[in-house]
Motif scaffolding. Structure first.
Motif, PDB file in Angstrom:
ATOM      1  N   GLU A 127       0.823  -1.205   0.000  1.00 59.55           N
ATOM      2  CA  GLU A 127       0.000   0.000   0.000  1.00 59.55           C
ATOM      3  C   GLU A 127       0.863   1.263   0.000  1.00 59.55           C
ATOM      4  O   GLU A 127       2.017   1.253   0.429  1.00 59.55           O
ATOM      5  N   PHE A 128       0.244   2.351  -0.425  1.00 58.78           N
ATOM      6  CA  PHE A 128       0.836   3.685  -0.396  1.00 58.78           C
ATOM      7  C   PHE A 128      -0.159   4.537   0.374  1.00 58.78           C
ATOM      8  O   PHE A 128      -1.281   4.729  -0.067  1.00 58.78           O
TER       9      PHE A 128
ATOM     10  N   TYR B  95      -1.004   8.031   2.701  1.00 57.50           N
ATOM     11  CA  TYR B  95      -0.676   9.365   3.220  1.00 57.50           C
ATOM     12  C   TYR B  95      -1.274   9.513   4.606  1.00 57.50           C
ATOM     13  O   TYR B  95      -2.425   9.133   4.826  1.00 57.50           O
TER      14      TYR B  95
ATOM     15  N   GLU C   3       7.009   6.873  -5.867  1.00 55.32           N
ATOM     16  CA  GLU C   3       6.058   6.067  -6.644  1.00 55.32           C
ATOM     17  C   GLU C   3       6.734   4.834  -7.218  1.00 55.32           C
ATOM     18  O   GLU C   3       6.184   3.732  -7.196  1.00 55.32           O
TER      19      GLU C   3
ATOM     20  N   ASN D 112       7.307   2.298  -4.552  1.00 57.33           N
ATOM     21  CA  ASN D 112       6.037   1.628  -4.234  1.00 57.33           C
ATOM     22  C   ASN D 112       5.619   0.679  -5.363  1.00 57.33           C
ATOM     23  O   ASN D 112       5.143  -0.435  -5.103  1.00 57.33           O
ATOM     24  N   ASN D 113       5.850   1.084  -6.597  1.00 59.83           N
ATOM     25  CA  ASN D 113       5.507   0.216  -7.727  1.00 59.83           C
ATOM     26  C   ASN D 113       6.284  -1.088  -7.710  1.00 59.83           C
ATOM     27  O   ASN D 113       5.842  -2.090  -8.248  1.00 59.83           O
TER      28      ASN D 113
ATOM     29  N   THR E  31       5.855  -1.124   0.661  1.00 58.99           N
ATOM     30  CA  THR E  31       4.807  -0.357   1.326  1.00 58.99           C
ATOM     31  C   THR E  31       5.357   1.029   1.649  1.00 58.99           C
ATOM     32  O   THR E  31       6.516   1.156   2.061  1.00 58.99           O
TER      33      THR E  31
ATOM     34  N   LYS F 231      -3.334  10.323  -6.269  1.00 60.33           N
ATOM     35  CA  LYS F 231      -4.369   9.804  -5.350  1.00 60.33           C
ATOM     36  C   LYS F 231      -4.049   8.434  -4.782  1.00 60.33           C
ATOM     37  O   LYS F 231      -3.822   7.485  -5.523  1.00 60.33           O
ATOM     38  N   ARG F 232      -4.058   8.380  -3.461  1.00 61.01           N
ATOM     39  CA  ARG F 232      -3.776   7.134  -2.747  1.00 61.01           C
ATOM     40  C   ARG F 232      -4.641   7.093  -1.507  1.00 61.01           C
ATOM     41  O   ARG F 232      -5.440   7.988  -1.266  1.00 61.01           O
ATOM     42  N   ARG F 233      -4.413   6.060  -0.704  1.00 62.83           N
ATOM     43  CA  ARG F 233      -5.146   5.981   0.554  1.00 62.83           C
ATOM     44  C   ARG F 233      -4.749   7.156   1.449  1.00 62.83           C
ATOM     45  O   ARG F 233      -3.561   7.475   1.562  1.00 62.83           O
TER      46      ARG F 233
ATOM     47  N   GLN G 210      -9.697   5.225   0.515  1.00 61.79           N
ATOM     48  CA  GLN G 210      -8.903   4.865  -0.658  1.00 61.79           C
ATOM     49  C   GLN G 210      -9.020   6.011  -1.649  1.00 61.79           C
ATOM     50  O   GLN G 210     -10.102   6.568  -1.807  1.00 61.79           O
ATOM     51  N   ARG G 211      -7.957   6.388  -2.292  1.00 70.11           N
ATOM     52  CA  ARG G 211      -7.965   7.511  -3.219  1.00 70.11           C
ATOM     53  C   ARG G 211      -8.641   8.733  -2.594  1.00 70.11           C
ATOM     54  O   ARG G 211      -9.560   9.327  -3.156  1.00 70.11           O
TER      55      ARG G 211
END
Ligand code: ADP
Ligand code: ADP
Length: 228
Positions: free
Chosen positions: A29-30, A32, A181, A184-185, A189, A204-206, A220-221
């Motif tokens: 996960e990513f 914020y 990014e 994370n890709n 995590t 946009k992320r969690r 989420q997003r």
């Protein structure tokens, strides 16, 4: 992979920084972490890399309860986590290469492997050509890239960042975010406390919002949700 159950953190001065946190963050996960100043974001981050221990509650990291981790085991635990700070925290007397190699030298990795791995992560952050320079010969953005290289050199499953772009201009901020990014890709995590509205609303992320030590939003997003 990270799970907090009923986590409270009260500092010795009586301030309650976290007031009953329940959350689960999965591998890859990513996330914020947002919220006003003093909300408890840094404390949340510090609990994850075991800079602080909770007053009560459970923090499981891949099944290990950090609340009960013996002090002796902390350095070993931290090797599996990358940490990135707003102010980089590079060692000023060491070169770029040495700053990144440090974490591998500590675990007595093979010299040949260290060389290969350090150059690999310096390449990933675009600074292979500055390996021999000292941190203060670099711009803020470059220093942050070095600190990111250092955070991932051990191939941790999770990278924790506390306001990593707080000292950087908008253009540099985006360059740094591209690197995060990419990390994370590749499956790492990422948990990042930030005040940067543009980043959160664009990439946009969690989003987990903390206010007065409690999670008030988890989407989420999600959106940044504050004026600043
Ligand atoms: P944020 O990162 O959201 O600004 P912090 O986690 O740094 O929030 O702080 C949460 C609260 O805990 C604040 O009231 C802050 O003053 C207090 N606090 C943070 N660190 C300490 C500390 N080491 N000792 C005492 N109080 C602290
Ligand atoms: P201390 O014992 O003072 O906490 P450490 O040996 O843990 O020092 O860390 C040395 C330096 O490396 C510090 O600048 C620290 O911020 C940084 N550091 C420690 N662990 C990590 C990590 N997992 N990822 C990135 N930087 C780290």
């Amino acid at each position: 992979m990270i799970e907090m159950q009923d986590v409270y953190k009260k500092y010795p001065n009586g301030v309650t920084a976290l007031n009953g946190i329940n959350v689960r963050i999965n591998q890859g996960e990513f996330v914020y972490i947002v919220g006003p100043s003093g909300a408890g974001k840094s404390t949340f981050i510090k609990l994850i890399y075991r800079e602080e221990v909770p007053t009560s509650g459970t923090i499981l990291m891949n099944g290990v309860n950090l609340a009960k981790l013996r002090p002796k085991k902390v350095p070993h635990y931290r090797r599996n986590i990358g940490v990135v700070f707003q102010d980089y925290k590079l060692l000023p007397t060491l070169t770029v290469y040495e700053n990144v190699a440090f974490a591998l030298e500590v675990i007595e990795a093979q010299p040949k492997y260290i060389k290969k791995r350090v150059m690999e992560v310096l390449d990933l952050v675009g600074l292979k050509h500055k390996a021999r320079m000292l941190p203060n010969e670099l711009s803020g953005g470059e220093q942050q890239r070095i600190s990111i290289a250092r955070s991932i050199v051990n191939s941790p499953k999770v990278v924790i960042a506390d306001e990593p772009t707080g000292n950087l201009d908008p253009e540099t901020t985006w360059e740094i975010m591209k690197i995060f990014e990419e990390i994370n890709n590749r499956g790492t995590t990422l948990v990042m406390a930030t005040h940067n509205r543009d980043i959160v609303n664009t990439l946009k992320r969690r989003v987990i919002a903390i206010e007065s030590g409690k999670i008030v939003r988890d989407e989420q997003r999600g959106e940044y949700g504050y004026e600043n």
